[in-house]
Design a protein around this motif. Structure first.
Motif, PDB file in Angstrom:
ATOM      1  N   GLY A  12      14.380  22.031  37.538  1.00 39.63           N
ATOM      2  CA  GLY A  12      13.464  21.834  37.905  1.00 39.63           C
ATOM      3  C   GLY A  12      13.019  21.710  35.911  1.00 39.63           C
ATOM      4  O   GLY A  12      13.914  21.644  35.247  1.00 39.63           O
ATOM      5  N   ARG A  13      11.534  22.119  36.379  1.00 39.00           N
ATOM      6  CA  ARG A  13      11.183  22.062  35.147  1.00 39.00           C
ATOM      7  C   ARG A  13      11.286  22.886  33.775  1.00 39.00           C
ATOM      8  O   ARG A  13      11.475  22.544  32.785  1.00 39.00           O
ATOM      9  CB  ARG A  13       9.526  21.484  34.419  1.00 39.00           C
ATOM     10  N   ASP A  14      12.346  24.020  34.575  1.00 38.02           N
ATOM     11  CA  ASP A  14      12.386  25.133  33.554  1.00 38.02           C
ATOM     12  C   ASP A  14      13.870  25.065  33.586  1.00 38.02           C
ATOM     13  O   ASP A  14      14.022  26.006  31.995  1.00 38.02           O
ATOM     14  CB  ASP A  14      12.160  25.896  34.079  1.00 38.02           C
ATOM     15  N   GLY A  15      14.586  23.878  33.929  1.00 39.99           N
ATOM     16  CA  GLY A  15      16.383  23.416  33.104  1.00 39.99           C
ATOM     17  C   GLY A  15      16.709  24.360  34.879  1.00 39.99           C
ATOM     18  O   GLY A  15      17.647  24.253  35.261  1.00 39.99           O
ATOM     19  N   SER A  16      16.491  24.982  35.885  1.00 39.19           N
ATOM     20  CA  SER A  16      17.231  25.625  36.345  1.00 39.19           C
ATOM     21  C   SER A  16      18.011  24.822  37.858  1.00 39.19           C
ATOM     22  O   SER A  16      17.260  22.954  37.762  1.00 39.19           O
ATOM     23  CB  SER A  16      16.027  26.675  37.585  1.00 39.19           C
ATOM     24  N   THR A  17      18.685  24.458  38.157  1.00 37.07           N
ATOM     25  CA  THR A  17      19.186  23.565  38.626  1.00 37.07           C
ATOM     26  C   THR A  17      19.736  23.344  39.818  1.00 37.07           C
ATOM     27  O   THR A  17      20.278  25.435  40.337  1.00 37.07           O
ATOM     28  CB  THR A  17      20.897  23.271  38.211  1.00 37.07           C
ATOM     29  N   TYR A  18      19.988  23.090  41.188  1.00 38.06           N
ATOM     30  CA  TYR A  18      20.131  23.630  43.084  1.00 38.06           C
ATOM     31  C   TYR A  18      21.204  22.467  42.781  1.00 38.06           C
ATOM     32  O   TYR A  18      20.696  21.735  42.712  1.00 38.06           O
ATOM     33  CB  TYR A  18      19.059  23.575  42.917  1.00 38.06           C
ATOM     34  N   THR A  24      26.854  17.834  37.446  1.00 38.53           N
ATOM     35  CA  THR A  24      26.169  19.013  37.145  1.00 38.53           C
ATOM     36  C   THR A  24      25.260  17.844  36.742  1.00 38.53           C
ATOM     37  O   THR A  24      25.046  16.368  36.468  1.00 38.53           O
ATOM     38  CB  THR A  24      26.988  18.977  35.217  1.00 38.53           C
ATOM     39  N   ILE A  25      23.835  18.243  36.958  1.00 37.36           N
ATOM     40  CA  ILE A  25      22.812  17.614  36.565  1.00 37.36           C
ATOM     41  C   ILE A  25      22.001  18.395  35.405  1.00 37.36           C
ATOM     42  O   ILE A  25      22.256  19.726  34.942  1.00 37.36           O
ATOM     43  CB  ILE A  25      21.856  17.683  37.669  1.00 37.36           C
ATOM     44  N   SER A  26      21.716  16.941  34.665  1.00 35.76           N
ATOM     45  CA  SER A  26      21.046  18.111  33.128  1.00 35.76           C
ATOM     46  C   SER A  26      19.766  16.552  32.778  1.00 35.76           C
ATOM     47  O   SER A  26      19.835  15.147  33.783  1.00 35.76           O
ATOM     48  CB  SER A  26      21.726  17.459  32.469  1.00 35.76           C
ATOM     49  N   HIS A  27      19.305  16.974  31.573  1.00 37.87           N
ATOM     50  CA  HIS A  27      18.360  16.207  31.079  1.00 37.87           C
ATOM     51  C   HIS A  27      18.075  15.959  29.593  1.00 37.87           C
ATOM     52  O   HIS A  27      17.952  17.189  29.295  1.00 37.87           O
ATOM     53  CB  HIS A  27      17.076  15.886  32.036  1.00 37.87           C
ATOM     54  N   ASP A  28      17.450  15.525  29.246  1.00 36.74           N
ATOM     55  CA  ASP A  28      17.722  15.138  27.659  1.00 36.74           C
ATOM     56  C   ASP A  28      16.012  14.506  27.291  1.00 36.74           C
ATOM     57  O   ASP A  28      16.013  13.854  27.622  1.00 36.74           O
ATOM     58  CB  ASP A  28      18.369  14.186  27.228  1.00 36.74           C
ATOM     59  N   ASN A  29      15.552  15.096  27.132  1.00 31.08           N
ATOM     60  CA  ASN A  29      14.562  15.087  26.476  1.00 31.08           C
ATOM     61  C   ASN A  29      13.556  14.384  24.956  1.00 31.08           C
ATOM     62  O   ASN A  29      12.931  13.711  26.291  1.00 31.08           O
ATOM     63  CB  ASN A  29      13.317  16.679  26.544  1.00 31.08           C
TER      64      ASN A  29
END
Length: 123
Positions: free
Chosen positions: A52-58, A68-73
């Protein structure tokens, strides 16, 4: 114009690891919910992980504890780290963005898709 480009797929033996990347252009990673989906031959596309845009992961039950899902802005890139891979993880993996509601695990909820990257796990 939005472009999502996946990379990092490949062939590994069971128990191995792969790290997938989804580089976005024309779209700001982290603005809305993004996700990874996969599709095996003869099967429907299924959601694997979302952030999610708040960094919450599902995570889907099938990959929970192994991915593990992640993103680097800064790099405007989303990632999926996959460990303890199983033959059942073999599929084309797609990143999805442009969430418009309707459920994070529904492929119809996403407007933008990458071309996919193949993951093959041998026993």
């Amino acid at each position: 114009q939005v472009q999502l480009v996946e990379s990092g797929g490949g062939s590994v033996q069971a128990g191995g690891s792969l790290g997938l990347s989804c580089a976005a252009s024309g779209y700001i990673v982290g603005t809305y919910c993004m996700a990874w989906f996969r599709q095996a031959p003869g099967k429907e596309r299924e959601g694997v992980a979302s952030i999610g845009r708040d960094g919450s992961t599902y995570y889907a039950d099938s990959v929970k504890g192994r991915c593990t899902i992640s993103h680097d802005n800064v790099k405007n890139t989303m990632y999926l780290q996959m460990n303890s891979l199983k033959p059942g993880d073999t599929a084309m993996y797609y990143c999805a963005a442009g969430y418009s509601g309707g459920g994070m695990w529904s492929s119809s909820s996403y407007k933008y898709w990458g071309q996919g990257t193949q993951v093959t796990v041998s026993s």
